[in-house]
Write an enzyme that holds these catalytic residues in place. Structure first.
Site, PDB file in Angstrom:
ATOM      1  N   ARG A  81     -50.618  28.126  13.890  1.00  0.00           N
ATOM      2  CA  ARG A  81     -51.570  27.477  12.710  1.00  0.00           C
ATOM      3  C   ARG A  81     -51.242  26.082  12.353  1.00  0.00           C
ATOM      4  O   ARG A  81     -51.925  25.154  11.985  1.00  0.00           O
ATOM      5  CB  ARG A  81     -51.116  28.470  11.658  1.00  0.00           C
ATOM      6  CG  ARG A  81     -52.087  28.173  10.518  1.00  0.00           C
ATOM      7  CD  ARG A  81     -52.201  29.119   9.417  1.00  0.00           C
ATOM      8  NE  ARG A  81     -50.939  29.367   8.823  1.00  0.00           N
ATOM      9  CZ  ARG A  81     -50.465  30.187   7.872  1.00  0.00           C
ATOM     10  NH1 ARG A  81     -51.410  31.217   7.656  1.00  0.00           N
ATOM     11  NH2 ARG A  81     -49.364  30.079   7.417  1.00  0.00           N
ATOM     12  N   LYS A 184     -53.351  24.213   6.570  1.00  0.00           N
ATOM     13  CA  LYS A 184     -52.349  24.297   5.687  1.00  0.00           C
ATOM     14  C   LYS A 184     -51.901  23.010   5.280  1.00  0.00           C
ATOM     15  O   LYS A 184     -50.917  22.229   5.913  1.00  0.00           O
ATOM     16  CB  LYS A 184     -51.333  25.206   6.140  1.00  0.00           C
ATOM     17  CG  LYS A 184     -50.388  25.743   4.902  1.00  0.00           C
ATOM     18  CD  LYS A 184     -49.419  26.861   5.375  1.00  0.00           C
ATOM     19  CE  LYS A 184     -48.558  27.549   4.268  1.00  0.00           C
ATOM     20  NZ  LYS A 184     -48.971  27.727   3.001  1.00  0.00           N
TER      21      LYS A 184
HETATM   22  N1  PLP Z   1     -53.694  31.272   1.499  1.00  0.00           N
HETATM   23  C1  PLP Z   1     -53.022  30.041   1.051  1.00  0.00           C
HETATM   24  C2  PLP Z   1     -53.708  29.111   0.261  1.00  0.00           C
HETATM   25  C3  PLP Z   1     -51.525  29.957   1.170  1.00  0.00           C
HETATM   26  O1  PLP Z   1     -50.872  28.924   0.872  1.00  0.00           O
HETATM   27  C4  PLP Z   1     -51.119  30.997   1.961  1.00  0.00           C
HETATM   28  C5  PLP Z   1     -49.513  30.789   2.231  1.00  0.00           C
HETATM   29  O2  PLP Z   1     -49.027  30.562   3.408  1.00  0.00           O
HETATM   30  C6  PLP Z   1     -51.718  32.063   2.338  1.00  0.00           C
HETATM   31  C7  PLP Z   1     -52.952  32.064   2.050  1.00  0.00           C
HETATM   32  C8  PLP Z   1     -51.034  33.254   3.078  1.00  0.00           C
HETATM   33  O3  PLP Z   1     -50.749  32.755   4.461  1.00  0.00           O
HETATM   34  P1  PLP Z   1     -49.447  33.586   5.148  1.00  0.00           P
HETATM   35  O4  PLP Z   1     -49.550  34.935   5.267  1.00  0.00           O
HETATM   36  O5  PLP Z   1     -49.803  33.025   6.505  1.00  0.00           O
HETATM   37  O6  PLP Z   1     -48.382  32.997   4.546  1.00  0.00           O
HETATM   38  C1  COI Z   2     -46.123  30.813   1.662  1.00  0.00           C
HETATM   39  O1  COI Z   2     -46.763  32.046   1.328  1.00  0.00           O
HETATM   40  O2  COI Z   2     -45.681  30.687   2.686  1.00  0.00           O
HETATM   41  C2  COI Z   2     -46.900  29.771   0.667  1.00  0.00           C
HETATM   42  O3  COI Z   2     -46.924  28.610   1.623  1.00  0.00           O
HETATM   43  C3  COI Z   2     -47.310  29.907  -0.372  1.00  0.00           C
HETATM   44  C4  COI Z   2     -46.725  28.746  -1.183  1.00  0.00           C
HETATM   45  C5  COI Z   2     -45.354  28.838  -1.679  1.00  0.00           C
HETATM   46  C6  COI Z   2     -47.332  27.348  -1.091  1.00  0.00           C
END
Ligand code: PLP
Ligand code: COI
Length: 340
Positions: A81, A184
């Site tokens: 990602r 991200k």
């Molecule tokens: N959506 C946003 C905007 C986020 O910042 C995050 C955090 O990482 C997620 C979703 C969840 O993604 P993940 O499960 O890969 O951490």
């Molecule tokens: C995560 O869940 O890893 C995130 O990046 C969310 C937040 C702390 C920015």
């Protein structure tokens, strides 16, 4: 020093650790990995990250398992990602092998900061890449710094695995319809601060964003994906403006393993009246149950957790996910990387 850490009561904050690791891209190639004990970065005042937000990051976790082993959850998915995020805003992608090697290295170097099994805490791993070239023209940098810091964390929400309320506020968008939401990038979080702070001031854990094109469908929820359970089916938004959450993907797989049907589709706001459970999912949020969703523009309250308790499906998924991360349950999908 670690003796003083109260592992069971950590919040989702920053605690200094011993080392971070860094690698620089210059003259068309990645250099050697540097181990640093400095908490600072020295950079040019005209670096592209400072002026034009050339920044991408990741978030993943390492756990101390029941068997004493260290497990990093879905390392390769985060490597993939951050590569996509970098390509999305014309940054140099970090090679998968470099990402993997550096994550393992920084975890090992800071082993004494990995919270003990049973504490409920974990070591949060934060890789980030920034544009470093000194330039004022708006175009991509030719030099980059990729660095990874780690810090021990507790639950993202102070409530832990307790239902919280979230709200819909149509005056805010996190991203544009064909914008950067699927990556991200730091700018998305800058764009979410006003809505996030507004929601917090009103007592909500997060703002539930609607799709920025039509404001008809659920998009995502603060820094997490949204999911719900309706008539025994796990539903979660399909949208090109949300981050493809690794946690959400894991929950979908676990749901299917449990014989729960999964639907990734548009979810109209009004459908919230029909859901039996809802939650916010992400690395930080894990699977946090939602109690009520308040549509502040229309003065509608969707009461999801009728008894104020986490729902059975959310609870089962949370426990299964945690079980795998902590080595309590078999890692049938090969999600954990064990650091020897
Ligand atoms: N959506 C946003 C905007 C986020 O910042 C995050 C955090 O990482 C997620 C979703 C969840 O993604 P993940 O499960 O890969 O951490
Ligand atoms: C995560 O869940 O890893 C995130 O990046 C969310 C937040 C702390 C920015």
């Amino acid at each position: 020093m670690t003796k003083e850490l109260d592992w069971c009561n950590l919040s989702f904050g920053y605690i200094p650790t011993d080392y971070n690791v860094r690698c620089r891209f210059k003259d068309g190639k990645w250099g050697p990995i540097e181990v640093s004990s400095s908490e600072y970065v020295d950079m040019h005042i005209a670096a592209t990250c400072l002026h034009y937000g050339q920044e991408v990051f990741e978030g993943l976790k390492a756990f101390r398992g029941k068997d004493g082993k260290i497990r990093i959850f879905r390392l390769n998915d985060n490597a993939e990602r951050i590569r996509q995020s970098a390509e999305g805003i014309k940054m140099e992608p970090v090679p998968q092998e470099l990402f993997t090697e550096m994550v393992k290295m920084v975890v090992k170097l800071n082993e004494r900061f990995i919270p003990p099994y049973g504490s409920g805490a974990s070591l949060y791993i934060r890789p980030l890449e920034i544009g470093m070239s000194a330039q004022i023209g708006v175009h991509p940098s030719s030099e980059y710094l990729f660095l990874i810091l780690v810090t021990p964390v507790g639950p993202y929400f102070k409530e832990g695995f307790r239902p919280t309320n979230i709200c819909i506020m149509r005056q805010y968008d996190r991203v544009a319809p064909k914008g950067t939401g699927r990556w991200k990038v730091g700018g998305n979080y800058a764009a979410s601060m006003t809505a996030g702070e507004h929601a917090h001031e009103l007592g909500y854990s997060a703002c539930l964003y609607l799709d920025p094109q039509e404001k008809k469908y659920i998009d995502e929820c603060g820094p997490a994906n949204f999911f719900a359970v309706k008539n025994g089916v796990y539903i979660t938004p399909a949208s090109e403006s949300i981050l493809p959450s690794v946690t959400n993907r894991s929950l979908m797989t676990l749901a299917e393993d449990m014989g729960i049907k999964v639907e990734r589709r548009q979810i109209p706001v009004e459908e919230l009246a029909e859901v039996d459970e809802a939650g916010e999912c992400g690395t930080a949020a894990v699977a946090s149950p939602v109690a009520e969703i308040h549509d502040l523009d229309n003065n509608i309250k969707y009461v999801v957790a009728k008894d104020g308790e986490p729902g059975p499906v959310t609870t089962k998924l949370y426990n299964r996910l945690r079980g795998i991360q902590l080595g309590e349950e078999p890692d049938v999908h090969g999600w954990c990387t064990i650091v020897e």
